[in-house]
Design a protein around this motif. Sequence first.
Motif, PDB file in Angstrom:
ATOM      1  N   THR A  28       0.810  -1.221   0.000  1.00 21.97           N
ATOM      2  CA  THR A  28       0.000   0.000   0.000  1.00 21.97           C
ATOM      3  C   THR A  28       0.842   1.269   0.000  1.00 21.97           C
ATOM      4  OG1 THR A  28      -1.744  -1.144   1.239  1.00 21.97           O
ATOM      5  CG2 THR A  28      -1.810   1.274   1.228  1.00 21.97           C
ATOM      6  N   GLU A  29       1.825   1.297   0.863  1.00 20.36           N
ATOM      7  CA  GLU A  29       2.544   2.541   1.089  1.00 20.36           C
ATOM      8  C   GLU A  29       3.731   2.713   0.147  1.00 20.36           C
ATOM      9  OE1 GLU A  29       1.516   3.328   5.782  1.00 20.36           O
ATOM     10  OE2 GLU A  29       3.601   2.997   5.212  1.00 20.36           O
ATOM     11  N   THR A  30       4.149   3.959   0.023  1.00 18.83           N
ATOM     12  CA  THR A  30       5.377   4.265  -0.696  1.00 18.83           C
ATOM     13  C   THR A  30       6.573   3.778   0.103  1.00 18.83           C
ATOM     14  OG1 THR A  30       5.537   6.402   0.413  1.00 18.83           O
ATOM     15  CG2 THR A  30       4.344   6.340  -1.696  1.00 18.83           C
ATOM     16  N   GLY A  70      -3.933   5.752   6.603  1.00 17.15           N
ATOM     17  CA  GLY A  70      -5.055   6.611   6.239  1.00 17.15           C
ATOM     18  C   GLY A  70      -4.700   7.716   5.261  1.00 17.15           C
ATOM     19  N   LEU A  71      -3.413   7.888   4.973  1.00 15.83           N
ATOM     20  CA  LEU A  71      -2.998   8.879   3.974  1.00 15.83           C
ATOM     21  C   LEU A  71      -3.243   8.384   2.550  1.00 15.83           C
ATOM     22  CD1 LEU A  71       0.453   9.950   5.519  1.00 15.83           C
ATOM     23  CD2 LEU A  71      -1.661  11.301   5.505  1.00 15.83           C
ATOM     24  N   PHE A  72      -3.532   7.100   2.396  1.00 12.06           N
ATOM     25  CA  PHE A  72      -3.641   6.497   1.069  1.00 12.06           C
ATOM     26  C   PHE A  72      -5.094   6.283   0.666  1.00 12.06           C
ATOM     27  CE2 PHE A  72       0.586   5.727   2.493  1.00 12.06           C
ATOM     28  CZ  PHE A  72       1.353   5.923   1.347  1.00 12.06           C
ATOM     29  N   ASP A  73      -5.359   6.485  -0.625  1.00 10.36           N
ATOM     30  CA  ASP A  73      -6.730   6.451  -1.128  1.00 10.36           C
ATOM     31  C   ASP A  73      -7.462   5.170  -0.769  1.00 10.36           C
ATOM     32  OD1 ASP A  73      -6.163   8.894  -2.234  1.00 10.36           O
ATOM     33  OD2 ASP A  73      -5.956   8.160  -4.300  1.00 10.36           O
ATOM     34  N   SER A  74      -6.769   4.051  -0.766  1.00 10.82           N
ATOM     35  CA  SER A  74      -7.438   2.768  -0.527  1.00 10.82           C
ATOM     36  C   SER A  74      -7.961   2.629   0.900  1.00 10.82           C
ATOM     37  CB  SER A  74      -6.488   1.608  -0.835  1.00 10.82           C
ATOM     38  OG  SER A  74      -5.255   1.770  -0.153  1.00 10.82           O
ATOM     39  N   TYR A  75      -7.483   3.476   1.804  1.00 11.35           N
ATOM     40  CA  TYR A  75      -7.958   3.436   3.189  1.00 11.35           C
ATOM     41  C   TYR A  75      -8.623   4.731   3.631  1.00 11.35           C
ATOM     42  CZ  TYR A  75      -5.502  -0.972   3.794  1.00 11.35           C
ATOM     43  OH  TYR A  75      -5.102  -2.277   3.679  1.00 11.35           O
ATOM     44  N   ALA A  76      -8.584   5.744   2.799  1.00 11.76           N
ATOM     45  CA  ALA A  76      -9.081   7.067   3.194  1.00 11.76           C
ATOM     46  C   ALA A  76     -10.599   7.166   3.057  1.00 11.76           C
ATOM     47  CB  ALA A  76      -8.410   8.146   2.356  1.00 11.76           C
ATOM     48  N   SER A  77     -11.232   7.707   4.080  1.00 11.82           N
ATOM     49  CA  SER A  77     -12.657   8.038   4.008  1.00 11.82           C
ATOM     50  C   SER A  77     -12.803   9.463   3.500  1.00 11.82           C
ATOM     51  CB  SER A  77     -13.296   7.913   5.397  1.00 11.82           C
ATOM     52  OG  SER A  77     -12.765   8.921   6.258  1.00 11.82           O
ATOM     53  N   GLU A  78     -14.020   9.883   3.276  1.00 11.81           N
ATOM     54  CA  GLU A  78     -14.251  11.245   2.779  1.00 11.81           C
ATOM     55  C   GLU A  78     -14.220  12.284   3.897  1.00 11.81           C
ATOM     56  OE1 GLU A  78     -17.777  11.530   0.460  1.00 11.81           O
ATOM     57  OE2 GLU A  78     -17.109  10.072  -1.047  1.00 11.81           O
ATOM     58  N   ASP A  85      -8.870   6.940  10.011  1.00 10.17           N
ATOM     59  CA  ASP A  85      -8.932   5.957   8.921  1.00 10.17           C
ATOM     60  C   ASP A  85      -7.894   4.852   9.123  1.00 10.17           C
ATOM     61  OD1 ASP A  85     -10.995   7.266   7.603  1.00 10.17           O
ATOM     62  OD2 ASP A  85      -9.630   8.460   6.366  1.00 10.17           O
ATOM     63  N   GLY A  86      -6.678   5.234   9.478  1.00 14.72           N
ATOM     64  CA  GLY A  86      -5.644   4.235   9.725  1.00 14.72           C
ATOM     65  C   GLY A  86      -5.967   3.381  10.935  1.00 14.72           C
ATOM     66  N   ALA A  87      -6.503   4.013  11.982  1.00 10.96           N
ATOM     67  CA  ALA A  87      -6.878   3.271  13.182  1.00 10.96           C
ATOM     68  C   ALA A  87      -7.985   2.267  12.889  1.00 10.96           C
ATOM     69  CB  ALA A  87      -7.314   4.243  14.278  1.00 10.96           C
ATOM     70  N   ASN A  88      -8.950   2.676  12.082  1.00 11.24           N
ATOM     71  CA  ASN A  88     -10.037   1.762  11.718  1.00 11.24           C
ATOM     72  C   ASN A  88      -9.520   0.579  10.907  1.00 11.24           C
ATOM     73  OD1 ASN A  88     -11.930   3.344  13.024  1.00 11.24           O
ATOM     74  ND2 ASN A  88     -12.616   4.383  11.167  1.00 11.24           N
ATOM     75  N   SER A 170       5.220  16.500   2.121  1.00 11.47           N
ATOM     76  CA  SER A 170       4.417  16.291   0.912  1.00 11.47           C
ATOM     77  C   SER A 170       3.439  15.135   1.091  1.00 11.47           C
ATOM     78  CB  SER A 170       5.331  16.029  -0.292  1.00 11.47           C
ATOM     79  OG  SER A 170       6.111  17.168  -0.589  1.00 11.47           O
ATOM     80  N   ALA A 171       3.891  14.065   1.735  1.00  9.25           N
ATOM     81  CA  ALA A 171       3.015  12.913   1.973  1.00  9.25           C
ATOM     82  C   ALA A 171       1.871  13.284   2.906  1.00  9.25           C
ATOM     83  CB  ALA A 171       3.826  11.762   2.564  1.00  9.25           C
ATOM     84  N   PHE A 172       2.173  14.038   3.944  1.00 14.31           N
ATOM     85  CA  PHE A 172       1.124  14.480   4.856  1.00 14.31           C
ATOM     86  C   PHE A 172       0.122  15.387   4.138  1.00 14.31           C
ATOM     87  CE2 PHE A 172       4.308  14.222   8.622  1.00 14.31           C
ATOM     88  CZ  PHE A 172       4.077  12.860   8.745  1.00 14.31           C
ATOM     89  N   CYS A 173       0.636  16.255   3.299  1.00 13.53           N
ATOM     90  CA  CYS A 173      -0.222  17.171   2.548  1.00 13.53           C
ATOM     91  C   CYS A 173      -1.135  16.393   1.608  1.00 13.53           C
ATOM     92  CB  CYS A 173       0.631  18.173   1.780  1.00 13.53           C
ATOM     93  SG  CYS A 173      -0.323  19.384   0.824  1.00 13.53           S
ATOM     94  N   TYR A 174      -0.584  15.444   0.888  1.00 13.10           N
ATOM     95  CA  TYR A 174      -1.369  14.649  -0.052  1.00 13.10           C
ATOM     96  C   TYR A 174      -2.537  13.962   0.648  1.00 13.10           C
ATOM     97  CZ  TYR A 174      -2.769  10.889  -3.169  1.00 13.10           C
ATOM     98  OH  TYR A 174      -3.520  10.032  -3.937  1.00 13.10           O
ATOM     99  N   GLY A 175      -2.295  13.467   1.849  1.00 10.46           N
ATOM    100  CA  GLY A 175      -3.322  12.716   2.553  1.00 10.46           C
ATOM    101  C   GLY A 175      -4.369  13.553   3.242  1.00 10.46           C
ATOM    102  N   THR A 176      -4.178  14.874   3.312  1.00 10.74           N
ATOM    103  CA  THR A 176      -5.125  15.727   4.041  1.00 10.74           C
ATOM    104  C   THR A 176      -5.701  16.867   3.213  1.00 10.74           C
ATOM    105  OG1 THR A 176      -3.254  17.036   4.889  1.00 10.74           O
ATOM    106  CG2 THR A 176      -4.068  15.257   6.292  1.00 10.74           C
TER     107      THR A 176
END
Length: 215
Positions: A28-30, A70-78, A85-88, A170-176
């Motif tokens: 999943t992750e980079t 939770g920063l990644f689309d496959s686990y991110a909610s809206e 999201d990561g905790a869930n 950048s990774a934090f920004c992408y995920g939020t």
Amino acid sequence: MTDKRVIAGVTIPDSAMAKAVTEVVRDTETDLLYHHSRRVFLFGSLTGARKDLQFDPELLYVGAMFHDMGLFDSYASETERFEVDGANAARDFLRSYNIAERDVDDVWDSIALHTTPGIPQHKRPTVALVTSGVEMDVLGIAYQDFSEKDREEICACHPRGLRFKHAILSAFCYGTIRKPETTFGNVKADVLERMDPTYERKNFAEMIMASDWES
């Protein structure tokens, strides 16, 4: 880089569950966040040993490895914070292995609270140590409490790269950036304020004054 089983005296868990965690995160992750997550586990483990805390390495490993999922689309909610999201995701994963609910809750808290300073250190060791590992790797908190040898060995096995500070922002920004309202009240507001010129930071005091209450 080598993927050693023992790094800086810390043994990487290799149970079936731990191997599955590694596989999920690797898929999943980079590379940036995979290596960051492994360093979080290693620094958290060393912190626990230094403070003579009793903790379950497997639970700490799951918390560390899932903390940025939770920063990644496959686990991110809206609408949820990426931490939630990561905790869930970690909770669902652990329940599939019939882990005790108290332990599941500890891992959930360790991920959900890792960007909320001042609270995790008062919780049980799994929660406290995930945040300790994150704070060491991202902010350098307690940097001098780790030997140079341990820091070098960890970073040799799981390298930071030449521009880790910029890349992690950048990774934090992408995920939020797509749900900026979720950064209110946590440190990711600072990330968007720096990285997104359109970001408008909410102010708690102004929200109080603008509420519908007359006084």
